[in-house]
Write a protein that holds these residues in place. Structure first.
Motif, short mmCIF file in Angstrom:
data_model
loop_
_atom_site.label_atom_id
_atom_site.label_comp_id
_atom_site.label_asym_id
_atom_site.label_seq_id
_atom_site.Cartn_x
_atom_site.Cartn_y
_atom_site.Cartn_z
N LEU A 94 67.10 38.46 -2.33
CA LEU A 94 67.77 39.60 -3.18
C LEU A 94 69.17 39.03 -3.73
O LEU A 94 69.29 39.12 -5.10
N GLU A 95 69.84 38.24 -2.74
CA GLU A 95 70.98 37.90 -3.47
C GLU A 95 71.01 36.80 -4.60
O GLU A 95 71.53 36.90 -5.58
N SER A 96 69.89 35.92 -4.39
CA SER A 96 69.76 34.94 -5.49
C SER A 96 69.35 35.55 -6.71
O SER A 96 69.79 35.18 -8.01
N PHE A 97 68.31 36.50 -6.60
CA PHE A 97 68.08 37.40 -7.84
C PHE A 97 69.09 38.11 -8.44
O PHE A 97 69.38 37.85 -9.75
N LEU A 98 70.00 38.42 -7.84
CA LEU A 98 71.05 39.44 -8.30
C LEU A 98 72.01 38.27 -9.15
O LEU A 98 72.59 38.30 -10.21
N ARG A 99 72.29 37.06 -8.63
CA ARG A 99 73.27 36.30 -8.96
C ARG A 99 72.44 35.36 -10.20
O ARG A 99 73.25 35.25 -11.39
N LYS A 100 71.30 35.40 -10.14
CA LYS A 100 70.61 34.59 -11.28
C LYS A 100 70.31 35.41 -12.53
O LYS A 100 70.66 34.96 -13.53
N HIS A 101 70.56 36.72 -12.28
CA HIS A 101 70.59 37.58 -13.35
C HIS A 101 71.93 38.26 -13.75
O HIS A 101 71.95 39.14 -14.62
N GLY A 102 72.81 37.69 -13.17
CA GLY A 102 74.20 38.10 -13.63
C GLY A 102 74.65 39.47 -13.28
O GLY A 102 75.63 40.05 -13.86
N LYS A 103 74.06 39.78 -12.20
CA LYS A 103 74.50 41.17 -11.53
C LYS A 103 75.56 41.35 -10.49
O LYS A 103 75.25 40.47 -9.61
N ALA A 106 68.62 44.18 3.32
CA ALA A 106 67.71 43.45 2.13
C ALA A 106 68.34 42.12 1.88
O ALA A 106 67.86 41.49 1.24
N PHE A 107 69.36 41.76 2.24
CA PHE A 107 70.18 40.58 1.77
C PHE A 107 69.63 39.51 2.99
O PHE A 107 69.80 38.49 2.69
N TYR A 108 69.19 39.87 4.02
CA TYR A 108 68.91 38.98 5.13
C TYR A 108 67.56 38.42 5.04
O TYR A 108 66.70 39.19 5.21
N ASP A 109 67.58 37.13 5.14
CA ASP A 109 66.34 36.31 4.93
C ASP A 109 65.24 36.79 3.73
O ASP A 109 64.32 36.85 3.94
N THR A 110 65.98 37.11 2.70
CA THR A 110 65.33 37.46 1.32
C THR A 110 65.87 36.65 0.31
O THR A 110 66.78 36.20 0.46
N THR A 132 63.08 48.39 -1.54
CA THR A 132 62.99 47.47 -0.55
C THR A 132 61.78 48.26 0.25
O THR A 132 61.70 49.49 0.31
N ARG A 133 61.11 47.43 1.18
CA ARG A 133 60.09 48.00 1.81
C ARG A 133 60.13 47.30 3.31
O ARG A 133 60.09 45.96 3.31
N HIS A 134 60.38 47.98 4.24
CA HIS A 134 60.70 47.74 5.83
C HIS A 134 59.38 47.51 6.41
O HIS A 134 58.63 48.57 6.48
N SER A 135 59.04 46.32 7.14
CA SER A 135 57.96 46.33 7.83
C SER A 135 57.99 45.09 8.71
O SER A 135 58.71 44.02 8.43
N HIS A 136 57.22 44.93 9.64
CA HIS A 136 57.14 44.03 10.81
C HIS A 136 55.69 43.46 10.84
O HIS A 136 54.77 44.31 10.79
N ARG A 137 55.74 41.92 10.80
CA ARG A 137 54.43 41.33 10.89
C ARG A 137 54.09 41.10 12.25
O ARG A 137 53.04 40.86 12.99
N GLY A 138 55.16 40.63 13.31
CA GLY A 138 54.86 40.63 14.70
C GLY A 138 56.07 40.13 15.55
O GLY A 138 57.04 40.15 14.71
N PRO A 139 56.03 39.85 16.69
CA PRO A 139 57.36 39.61 17.53
C PRO A 139 58.59 38.83 16.82
O PRO A 139 59.52 38.83 17.06
#
Length: 195
Positions: A117-126, A111-115, A60-67
């Protein structure tokens, strides 16, 4: 050898299942270099052990683009944020992100908020996440709790997570051991994957 201060809260023991797990490497970025440097050896070992066991590694990489994506973080941290496109936002090269490793861009603690990630995990059976990185009591803890409430089994590393001081680190581990996560470290992960 003295027992760790969180030992009384460790009432459950389980090893990760390599076929169901992913490794989350949380925010090992230049901005956090001072906090992250002491855990580089164990986190690199953990990454290597997981790769050898065929476990996907997700950074994960945390960063901001703007307000529009600050949320409460700008107010809470008096504007001291990690901004997209700056050197502070880059992953530490020492963590060795490979070409096949996923990268989740996030703009809050989870990393689950507004990404995806959760759909990736479920799609790959994790069904399991192993959590490493920084900061123990902010992003790592939030991801552990968020994964747990979404139905994922959580393994939280005690030696591959770090924060600004030992008190916050240990307090977080106590809370997670009590209600959210199985605790692991390099040696227990190594033992689990030898079986």
């Amino acid at each position: 050898m003295a027992k760790p201060p969180y030992a009384p809260y460790v009432t459950r023991d389980r090893a990760p299942d390599a076929s169901e797990a992913v490794l989350l490497v949380i925010d090992m970025q230049e901005y956090f270099r001072g906090i992250a440097t002491p855990i580089l050896p164990p986190i690199k070992q953990t990454i290597s052990l997981c790769r050898s066991a065929g476990i996907p590694v997700i950074y994960t990489r945390h960063s901001h683009r703007g307000p529009s994506d600050y949320g409460m973080l700008y107010e809470w941290w008096d504007g001291d944020l990690v901004f997209e496109g700056t050197p502070a936002a880059e992953l530490l090269p020492e963590v060795g992100r490979g070409e096949g490793d996923n990268l989740v861009h996030k703009h809050t603690y989870s990393a689950f908020y507004d990404t995806d990630l959760e759909s990736f995990l479920r799609k790959h059976g994790k069904k399991e996440v192993i959590i490493t990185g920084v900061m123990t009591n902010l992003c790592c803890e939030t991801n552990a709790r968020d994964a747990f409430v979404r139905g994922f089994r959580v393994f939280f590393s005690t030696d591959s997570t770090a924060t600004v001081n030992e008190d916050l680190h240990v307090s977080t581990i106590k809370n997670l051991a009590y209600g959210f996560a199985y605790l692991v470290d390099v040696s227990s992960i190594k033992a689990a994957f030898k079986r």
